[in-house]
Scaffold this motif. Structure first.
Motif, mmCIF file in Angstrom:
data_model
loop_
_atom_site.group_PDB
_atom_site.id
_atom_site.type_symbol
_atom_site.label_atom_id
_atom_site.label_comp_id
_atom_site.label_asym_id
_atom_site.label_seq_id
_atom_site.Cartn_x
_atom_site.Cartn_y
_atom_site.Cartn_z
ATOM 1 N N ASN A 56 18.971 92.646 79.753
ATOM 2 C CA ASN A 56 17.761 93.171 80.394
ATOM 3 C C ASN A 56 16.511 92.938 79.543
ATOM 4 O O ASN A 56 15.428 92.694 80.070
ATOM 5 C CB ASN A 56 17.916 94.650 80.726
ATOM 6 C CG ASN A 56 18.218 95.522 79.527
ATOM 7 O OD1 ASN A 56 19.196 95.291 78.805
ATOM 8 N ND2 ASN A 56 17.397 96.543 79.290
ATOM 9 N N ASP A 92 26.220 106.800 88.400
ATOM 10 C CA ASP A 92 25.280 105.765 87.981
ATOM 11 C C ASP A 92 24.557 106.201 86.715
ATOM 12 O O ASP A 92 24.262 107.389 86.519
ATOM 13 C CB ASP A 92 24.247 105.505 89.079
ATOM 14 C CG ASP A 92 24.863 104.900 90.320
ATOM 15 O OD1 ASP A 92 26.073 104.611 90.302
ATOM 16 O OD2 ASP A 92 24.131 104.727 91.314
ATOM 17 N N ASP A 93 24.254 105.213 85.870
ATOM 18 C CA ASP A 93 23.659 105.493 84.567
ATOM 19 C C ASP A 93 22.831 104.281 84.171
ATOM 20 O O ASP A 93 23.031 103.185 84.701
ATOM 21 C CB ASP A 93 24.785 105.753 83.547
ATOM 22 C CG ASP A 93 24.286 106.214 82.196
ATOM 23 O OD1 ASP A 93 23.969 105.351 81.348
ATOM 24 O OD2 ASP A 93 24.207 107.440 81.977
ATOM 25 N N TYR A 94 21.926 104.462 83.228
ATOM 26 C CA TYR A 94 21.170 103.319 82.708
ATOM 27 C C TYR A 94 22.103 102.259 82.152
ATOM 28 O O TYR A 94 21.797 101.069 82.206
ATOM 29 C CB TYR A 94 20.210 103.799 81.609
ATOM 30 C CG TYR A 94 19.532 102.675 80.854
ATOM 31 C CD1 TYR A 94 18.436 102.008 81.405
ATOM 32 C CD2 TYR A 94 19.990 102.267 79.596
ATOM 33 C CE1 TYR A 94 17.815 100.966 80.722
ATOM 34 C CE2 TYR A 94 19.377 101.232 78.911
ATOM 35 C CZ TYR A 94 18.293 100.584 79.472
ATOM 36 O OH TYR A 94 17.692 99.563 78.797
ATOM 37 N N PHE A 95 23.244 102.670 81.621
ATOM 38 C CA PHE A 95 24.127 101.761 80.894
ATOM 39 C C PHE A 95 25.247 101.170 81.745
ATOM 40 O O PHE A 95 26.117 100.483 81.212
ATOM 41 C CB PHE A 95 24.724 102.476 79.681
ATOM 42 C CG PHE A 95 23.733 102.739 78.584
ATOM 43 C CD1 PHE A 95 23.214 101.702 77.834
ATOM 44 C CD2 PHE A 95 23.307 104.029 78.312
ATOM 45 C CE1 PHE A 95 22.298 101.932 76.814
ATOM 46 C CE2 PHE A 95 22.399 104.277 77.295
ATOM 47 C CZ PHE A 95 21.888 103.228 76.546
ATOM 48 N N ASP A 110 9.572 101.366 73.978
ATOM 49 C CA ASP A 110 8.831 100.577 74.954
ATOM 50 C C ASP A 110 7.765 99.706 74.293
ATOM 51 O O ASP A 110 7.577 98.548 74.671
ATOM 52 C CB ASP A 110 8.166 101.488 75.992
ATOM 53 C CG ASP A 110 9.185 102.165 76.889
ATOM 54 O OD1 ASP A 110 10.251 101.569 77.119
ATOM 55 O OD2 ASP A 110 8.916 103.286 77.354
ATOM 56 N N GLN A 128 21.561 91.220 85.406
ATOM 57 C CA GLN A 128 20.317 91.793 85.932
ATOM 58 C C GLN A 128 20.149 91.488 87.413
ATOM 59 O O GLN A 128 19.493 92.252 88.132
ATOM 60 C CB GLN A 128 19.114 91.248 85.161
ATOM 61 C CG GLN A 128 18.963 91.832 83.769
ATOM 62 C CD GLN A 128 18.980 93.337 83.740
ATOM 63 O OE1 GLN A 128 19.852 93.935 83.105
ATOM 64 N NE2 GLN A 128 18.065 93.970 84.426
ATOM 65 N N HIS A 135 25.247 96.117 75.861
ATOM 66 C CA HIS A 135 24.244 96.984 76.474
ATOM 67 C C HIS A 135 24.317 98.446 76.021
ATOM 68 O O HIS A 135 23.285 99.084 75.861
ATOM 69 C CB HIS A 135 24.371 96.900 78.008
ATOM 70 C CG HIS A 135 23.247 97.548 78.777
ATOM 71 N ND1 HIS A 135 21.924 97.297 78.509
ATOM 72 C CD2 HIS A 135 23.255 98.424 79.820
ATOM 73 C CE1 HIS A 135 21.167 97.985 79.364
ATOM 74 N NE2 HIS A 135 21.950 98.674 80.161
ATOM 75 N N TYR A 136 25.510 98.971 75.787
ATOM 76 C CA TYR A 136 25.704 100.397 75.500
ATOM 77 C C TYR A 136 25.460 100.723 74.030
ATOM 78 O O TYR A 136 25.252 101.879 73.690
ATOM 79 C CB TYR A 136 27.131 100.789 75.916
ATOM 80 C CG TYR A 136 27.433 102.258 75.959
ATOM 81 C CD1 TYR A 136 26.542 103.178 76.501
ATOM 82 C CD2 TYR A 136 28.659 102.733 75.494
ATOM 83 C CE1 TYR A 136 26.856 104.527 76.559
ATOM 84 C CE2 TYR A 136 28.976 104.077 75.550
ATOM 85 C CZ TYR A 136 28.073 104.972 76.087
ATOM 86 O OH TYR A 136 28.392 106.308 76.145
ATOM 87 N N GLN A 167 25.327 100.143 89.299
ATOM 88 C CA GLN A 167 25.390 101.135 90.364
ATOM 89 C C GLN A 167 26.761 101.119 91.050
ATOM 90 O O GLN A 167 27.388 100.067 91.187
ATOM 91 C CB GLN A 167 24.280 100.878 91.385
ATOM 92 C CG GLN A 167 22.873 100.879 90.789
ATOM 93 C CD GLN A 167 22.375 99.510 90.386
ATOM 94 O OE1 GLN A 167 23.160 98.661 89.952
ATOM 95 N NE2 GLN A 167 21.077 99.269 90.540
ATOM 96 N N ASN A 169 13.756 94.284 82.974
ATOM 97 C CA ASN A 169 14.618 95.143 83.794
ATOM 98 C C ASN A 169 14.615 94.731 85.255
ATOM 99 O O ASN A 169 15.622 94.891 85.951
ATOM 100 C CB ASN A 169 14.186 96.609 83.646
ATOM 101 C CG ASN A 169 14.537 97.176 82.289
ATOM 102 O OD1 ASN A 169 15.611 96.912 81.759
ATOM 103 N ND2 ASN A 169 13.626 97.945 81.706
#
Length: 301
Positions: free
Chosen positions: A118, A206-209, A46, A157, A235-236, A212, A123
């Motif tokens: 993202n 659903d996952d961050y990667f 972060d 996004q 992304h992954y 939805q 995000n």
């Protein structure tokens, strides 16, 4: 706006590109994400990212390997997360500047196509972050033609979280519907976006990667109905994907930071009259041996 050999608007909008002229190939890459490698090692994804020399060198290696390919790829597409620093954070300007410098080594005959991720937009994108991205890298969604194939670049996004810019999502939705309804139908339709529809299965959780499930299923239905051949994403930071209902979901690992067992690399995509065949190469493999013979034969068909 960065225009590193970005001749899409002058080349790929020509009427001649709407016609099928035979097999060709292109390069799909993802996630150079300057700054992530050290941030990941430090456990500070972060707030970290103050060093990015490793990613610059890997991007230069990718450019070198792609430049020596014969025949030439028709284009190279970078599927998002061009840099690690989020909009408005330290290091953003320096990372973008150094990525552009590394990519300027790309042979002028190979157009570059940029896809927003993202980290490029945030995000939860806002009109301001989208405008900033477009100023630096070009439109966040657009279409172009290559040899009878319609290519659609999407801003994923806006599928993931458009709560701060609903009007931008609506605009992309209306534009996308018009693109998918084109007549006569192209030889193939290919889609490029950052976030995968899914990683392994359309019904996964659903996952961050991934996107939805509710959003994912609607897009899958629309794409299949329109005859989309493949969706390419990143992304992954690992290779993944699958093929369901005739629609190929291709998830490519990164030029930059690896989060699995894959190596820094890019994907070669061969487009024939009937099929889209793709293969992931490490940067070293591509530099040392170029295209495999079976792919070269497909290009000669």
């Amino acid at each position: 706006q960065f225009c590193c050999h970005f001749i899409l608007y002058s080349l790929f909008v020509l009427d001649a590109e709407h016609k099928w002229t035979g097999p060709f190939f292109f390069i799909q890459a993802a996630d150079p994400q300057l700054g992530l490698m050290k941030a990941w090692r430090d456990g500070d994804c972060d707030g970290g990212g103050e060093e990015w020399a490793e990613e610059v060198e890997l991007t230069k290696q990718a450019v070198e390997a792609i430049n020596q390919l014969r025949p030439r790829p028709r284009f190279m597409v970078l599927c998002g997360d061009l840099v690690h620093a989020m909009p408005g954070t330290p290091f953003r300007e320096g990372q973008e500047k150094d990525l552009k410098a590394a990519l300027k080594g790309t042979d002028p005959s190979i157009p570059l196509v940029f896809v927003s991720g993202n980290h490029d937009l945030g995000n939860t994108p806002t009109p301001s972050t989208v405008e900033q991205y477009c100023r630096e890298w070009g439109d966040d969604y657009f279409s172009f033609w290559v040899g009878g194939v319609l290519c659609l670049v999407l801003n994923s996004q806006l599928f993931f979280d458009a709560s701060a810019c609903p009007e931008l999502r609506e605009a992309q939705e209306a534009w996308l519907e018009a693109q998918l309804s084109r007549e006569p139908k192209p030889k193939h339709i290919l889609i490029f976006q950052h976030i995968p529809l899914y990683l392994k299965s359309p019904d996964e959780e659903d996952d961050y990667f991934n996107l939805q499930r509710t959003v994912r299923q609607k897009l899958l239905d629309r794409f299949k109905k329109a005859g989309v051949k493949a969706v390419f994403s990143g992304h992954y930071h690992r290779n993944a994907g699958g093929c369901h209902g005739g629609l190929d979901m291709v998830v490519s690992s990164a030029i930059g930071c690896q989060l699995g067992e894959d190596t820094h690399g890019v994907r070669v995509v061969v487009v024939t009259a009937d099929n889209v065949i793709h293969r992931y190469y490490s940067l070293e493999q591509l530099r040392a041996r170029g295209l495999d013979e079976d792919l070269k034969k497909l290009l000669q068909a």
